[in-house]
Design a protein around this motif. Sequence first.
Motif, PDB file in Angstrom:
ATOM      1  N   ASP A  49       0.855  -1.187   0.000  1.00 44.86           N
ATOM      2  CA  ASP A  49       0.000   0.000   0.000  1.00 44.86           C
ATOM      3  C   ASP A  49       0.893   1.240   0.000  1.00 44.86           C
ATOM      4  O   ASP A  49       1.249   1.751   1.065  1.00 44.86           O
ATOM      5  N   PRO A  50       1.278   1.749  -1.181  1.00 51.73           N
ATOM      6  CA  PRO A  50       2.220   2.867  -1.243  1.00 51.73           C
ATOM      7  C   PRO A  50       1.750   4.125  -0.525  1.00 51.73           C
ATOM      8  O   PRO A  50       2.568   4.989  -0.194  1.00 51.73           O
ATOM      9  N   ILE A  51       0.463   4.243  -0.275  1.00 58.85           N
ATOM     10  CA  ILE A  51      -0.057   5.475   0.322  1.00 58.85           C
ATOM     11  C   ILE A  51      -0.355   5.303   1.808  1.00 58.85           C
ATOM     12  O   ILE A  51      -0.902   6.191   2.449  1.00 58.85           O
ATOM     13  N   CYS A  52       0.075   4.158   2.381  1.00 58.00           N
ATOM     14  CA  CYS A  52      -0.285   3.862   3.769  1.00 58.00           C
ATOM     15  C   CYS A  52       0.310   4.848   4.762  1.00 58.00           C
ATOM     16  O   CYS A  52      -0.268   5.066   5.832  1.00 58.00           O
ATOM     17  N   ARG A  53       1.447   5.483   4.439  1.00 62.47           N
ATOM     18  CA  ARG A  53       2.089   6.392   5.384  1.00 62.47           C
ATOM     19  C   ARG A  53       1.279   7.655   5.643  1.00 62.47           C
ATOM     20  O   ARG A  53       1.505   8.345   6.636  1.00 62.47           O
ATOM     21  N   VAL A  54       0.325   7.965   4.774  1.00 66.53           N
ATOM     22  CA  VAL A  54      -0.490   9.166   4.975  1.00 66.53           C
ATOM     23  C   VAL A  54      -1.979   8.863   5.023  1.00 66.53           C
ATOM     24  O   VAL A  54      -2.798   9.752   5.246  1.00 66.53           O
ATOM     25  N   ARG A  55      -2.335   7.616   4.813  1.00 63.37           N
ATOM     26  CA  ARG A  55      -3.742   7.254   4.667  1.00 63.37           C
ATOM     27  C   ARG A  55      -4.587   7.610   5.893  1.00 63.37           C
ATOM     28  O   ARG A  55      -5.793   7.869   5.783  1.00 63.37           O
ATOM     29  N   ASN A  56      -4.000   7.613   7.067  1.00 69.01           N
ATOM     30  CA  ASN A  56      -4.765   7.874   8.288  1.00 69.01           C
ATOM     31  C   ASN A  56      -4.896   9.361   8.615  1.00 69.01           C
ATOM     32  O   ASN A  56      -5.510   9.711   9.618  1.00 69.01           O
ATOM     33  N   SER A  57      -4.325  10.222   7.780  1.00 66.28           N
ATOM     34  CA  SER A  57      -4.427  11.666   7.998  1.00 66.28           C
ATOM     35  C   SER A  57      -5.763  12.191   7.472  1.00 66.28           C
ATOM     36  O   SER A  57      -6.392  11.553   6.613  1.00 66.28           O
TER      37      SER A  57
END
Length: 410
Positions: A49-57
């Motif tokens: 999931d390449p976008i996981c580092r910001v997904r929870n923002s």
Amino acid sequence: MVEEFSTKVSVVVREFNPNKDREKVEGVERICEVGPSGKISLFTDLHGDPICRVRNSPTFNMLVAEIDEEIVGMIRGCIKTVTCGKKQLHRKNNNDSEPTKHVPIYTKVAYILGLRVSPSHRRMRIGLKLVQTMEQWFSDNGAEYCYIATENDNVASVNLFTQKCGYSKFRTPSILVNPVFAHKAKTLTNKFTIIKLNQNDAESLYRNRFSTTEFFPRDIDSVLKNNLSLGTFVAVPRGSYDCNSWPGTNRFLLNPPESWAVVSVWNCKNVFTLEVRGVSRVKRMLAKMTRVLDRTMPWFRLPSVPNFFRQFGLHFMYGLGGDGPDSIQMVRALCGFTHNLAKENGCSVVATEVSSLEPLRLGVPHWKMLSCEEDLWCIKRLGEDYSDGSVGDWTKSPPSLSIFVDPREF
């Protein structure tokens, strides 16, 4: 969003498409070393999931750079509302005996992370184009400031942001990392009691005592209720409270014990795993030897080095705070508790990030070789300050004792 730039080749910057870009982005991630020296690199597995580092923002985006339909770079960014200062609350009655109260001043801030450019396509201004396009997206979505974090000795990254993009050096917090050993850490149960708060009590404690801390997220409730948040834990003197006699945050704060401390724990393992690469065979053998000795002589409780040379997970401690003469010892006890929790969950590392001026950092055990004493944060003002109050230009404000590091961006 599509932008073309005329360099020696045609570069297209557009939004990430998970249906067709995932494998290409992962390929770029694999060949981009992360680390200040270039000799030892840190590989990050984003679990597909390449976008996981910001997904929870609250608001997030990811852009990719293409040349002839080949992805050669990417950047991630998110936007949130945080505390950038505080103002004094005017008293209704001019009673000097009442303690001075402050309320937070909020601003909308953007954060850039995960900037990558393929090694074969560097020095082509691709990184600059990615940053500029992401900044435009930030501005279009109302962000007033943008900041980034990079290693202080990563000259290329620092020069890109400070010399070419107009950022200024802002804060130098410390990333403190401690291995998770085979043996349980001490939690000083003979002196302190550790209580797990429910989400409502945790939110109330943070809003009442830490809302004026720099970078405190206004949506702290979303952070605490996230499935990745493993809980908020308070240390108090033994005999003062226990899990059955906890009175609730409001009553606790009306008459707190002389000393107390708090920390929350975030499970990064379910977002990404890490792997150390580029270490010599000799150092690998020495690390393995510590584990062998520990297994053969467990009664010595040797601090054996976990296997960092295969993928491992970590827990992140955030919201570190407390008060009183024993608060540093209590933080040490909470760190021991967090170490044991990470051990149960199969993690190899416990990490936190605190202000370089934070008094409680003395209670955080860490290995210097794994830690970063100066994680450089650079900031840029994107537009006029529309925050709830007047702080002038936040980029020029002096550092405070504490800083709140959002676990969603670690």
